[in-house]
Design an enzyme around this catalytic site. Structure first.
Site, PDB file in Angstrom:
ATOM      1  N   LYS A   1     -11.097 -13.843  56.656  1.00  0.00           N
ATOM      2  CA  LYS A   1     -12.331 -14.202  57.471  1.00  0.00           C
ATOM      3  C   LYS A   1     -11.995 -15.610  58.414  1.00  0.00           C
ATOM      4  O   LYS A   1     -10.921 -16.185  58.354  1.00  0.00           O
ATOM      5  CB  LYS A   1     -13.400 -14.889  56.313  1.00  0.00           C
ATOM      6  CG  LYS A   1     -13.591 -13.893  55.418  1.00  0.00           C
ATOM      7  CD  LYS A   1     -14.481 -12.903  56.213  1.00  0.00           C
ATOM      8  CE  LYS A   1     -15.470 -11.982  54.956  1.00  0.00           C
ATOM      9  NZ  LYS A   1     -14.373 -11.130  54.313  1.00  0.00           N
TER      10      LYS A   1
HETATM   11  C1  LIG Z   1     -20.436  -8.534  54.501  1.00  0.00           C
HETATM   12  C2  LIG Z   1     -19.607  -9.131  53.394  1.00  0.00           C
HETATM   13  N1  LIG Z   1     -20.366  -9.540  52.183  1.00  0.00           N
HETATM   14  C3  LIG Z   1     -19.495  -9.959  51.025  1.00  0.00           C
HETATM   15  C4  LIG Z   1     -18.309 -10.256  51.004  1.00  0.00           C
HETATM   16  C5  LIG Z   1     -18.049 -10.516  49.632  1.00  0.00           C
HETATM   17  O1  LIG Z   1     -17.004 -11.634  49.889  1.00  0.00           O
HETATM   18  P1  LIG Z   1     -15.525 -11.877  49.046  1.00  0.00           P
HETATM   19  O2  LIG Z   1     -14.469 -10.652  49.528  1.00  0.00           O
HETATM   20  O3  LIG Z   1     -15.038 -13.274  49.293  1.00  0.00           O
HETATM   21  O4  LIG Z   1     -16.239 -11.611  47.683  1.00  0.00           O
HETATM   22  C6  LIG Z   1     -17.841  -9.704  52.197  1.00  0.00           C
HETATM   23  C7  LIG Z   1     -16.295  -9.977  52.142  1.00  0.00           C
HETATM   24  O5  LIG Z   1     -15.507  -9.007  52.568  1.00  0.00           O
HETATM   25  C8  LIG Z   1     -18.315  -9.065  53.369  1.00  0.00           C
HETATM   26  O6  LIG Z   1     -17.375  -8.862  54.372  1.00  0.00           O
END
Ligand SMILES: Cc1ncc(COP(=O)(O)O)c(C=O)c1O
Length: 357
Positions: free
Chosen positions: A179
């Protein structure tokens, strides 16, 4: 190979982790609190609550907004699966509304038709770091008394008409390794609402305010200070990272001619978590990806299958909905490297190879 993403890990990140290890206090502690403060300031909100991931941030945000069994949550099918899964975790039902081809985001003009007496929330996703049309979404939410939970996982520092993503409703961010700001695995919830922030803090940590007194059902969704230390070091460079992503995207937009490049509307501050182009329907995406790979250009397909067509959501009976724009874009998109560590030579290679397609 020019990778599609490359986490930045500098001396500051390494030193910060060593300091935590030397302190002997590895779990959620003072660095997490400091990281929350910095993150809230960047989003222009009163509170940020750190979690173990973006997924747990969404899960906690839905619970803290009292969304549960029997409720419906309107969202986009064109997203990472966590947006929909978090709705399922709390026993609610995702209701998918199609997207706009130009922005890749939920089409506000289609939201109102999906509102029913069971609708409790709208969960827009600022996909690729491109903010959703928040005026339109907030207007519908206000008229139908709906909660807005922003999936801003990809959109730290993005703004819409001068306001930061994550400041319009309950904001949910991911700090996953790729990210724009990262700490390996982690998440953040942002809000101006004191009571909501307090509920989030409790749900994150087994419903505790006082040690070993559990006032409600909660989870262990805490961030560790090791992760927070990395995140804090990254915050010092956030503006620089964002400026580089913007400059890289501007260069790609100015020079790529062979595919449909992304356009950004006036008043929308895109932060380019992904730079995503579209290939016409009649062109072979798999072959294009292979040619770019062979030429040393990494790519990503975000996302090849709309959420409603994923196996477990089909099993829940959510597959049978017509979402032609999302289905079309799922076949057409290719994301190209745009991360801050690209050199001018990398950018020139990307442009040259994409223009050969
Ligand atoms: C649009 C979106 N929502 C939620 C998430 C979930 O985040 P995490 O992977 O940190 O759990 C991501 C992660 O890639 C995402 O891109």
């Amino acid at each position: 190979m020019i990778p599609i993403s490359k986490p930045f890990i500098g001396e500051a990140e390494k030193q910060a982790v060593l300091e935590v290890l030397d302190s002997g206090m590895l779990a959620q502690g003072p660095r997490t609190a400091k990281f929350e403060e910095r993150f809230a300031a960047v989003c222009g909100v009163k509170h940020a609550v750190a979690t173990s991931s973006g997924t747990t941030a969404l899960h906690v945000a839905l619970l803290a907004n009292n969304i549960g069994e029997g409720d419906e949550v309107i969202t986009t099918p064109f997203t990472f699966i966590a947006s929909a899964n978090s709705i399922i975790y709390v026993g609610a039902r995702p209701v998918f509304v199609d997207i706009e081809a130009e922005t890749f985001n939920i089409n506000p003009a289609l939201i109102e038709a999906a509102v029913t007496p069971r609708t409790k929330a709208i969960l827009p996703v600022h996909l690729y770091g491109y903010p959703c049309d928040m005026d339109a979404i907030l207007d519908i939410a206000a008229r139908h008394r709906l909660v807005v939970i922003e999936d801003a996982a990809q959109a730290v520092s993005a703004d819409y008409k001068g306001r930061r993503a994550g400041s319009f409703g309950t904001g949910c961010f991911s700090l996953y390794a790729t990210k724009n700001v990262m700490c390996g695995e982690g998440g953040m919830i942002t809000t101006d609402d004191d009571a909501l922030a307090q509920r989030c803090r409790m749900i994150r940590s087994h419903g505790m305010q006082r040690r070993y007194y559990h006032d409600m059902l909660g989870y262990n969704f805490r961030m560790t200070d090791v992760h927070a230390a990395i995140g804090l070091a990254q915050m010092d460079r956030l503006d620089e990272f964002t400026a580089r992503r913007r400059a890289n995207a501007a260069y790609l937009n100015a020079h790529i001619t062979s595919v449909i490049t992304p356009k950004v509307r006036q008043g929308y501050g895109h932060v380019w978590h992904q730079y995503t182009v579209r290939l016409d329907k009649d062109r072979d995406r798999e072959a294009a990806v292979k040619r770019l790979y062979d030429a040393g250009v990494g790519t990503g397909i975000f996302y090849p299958v709309p959420a409603n067509k994923q196996a477990h959501l089909v099993k829940l009976g959510l597959g049978d909905v017509s979402l032609p724009v999302a289905e079309c874009l799922a076949d057409e998109v290719i994301s190209l490297p745009v991360h801050p560590q690209l050199s001018q030579a990398d950018l020139e290679t990307i442009v040259a190879e994409v223009n050969k397609l």
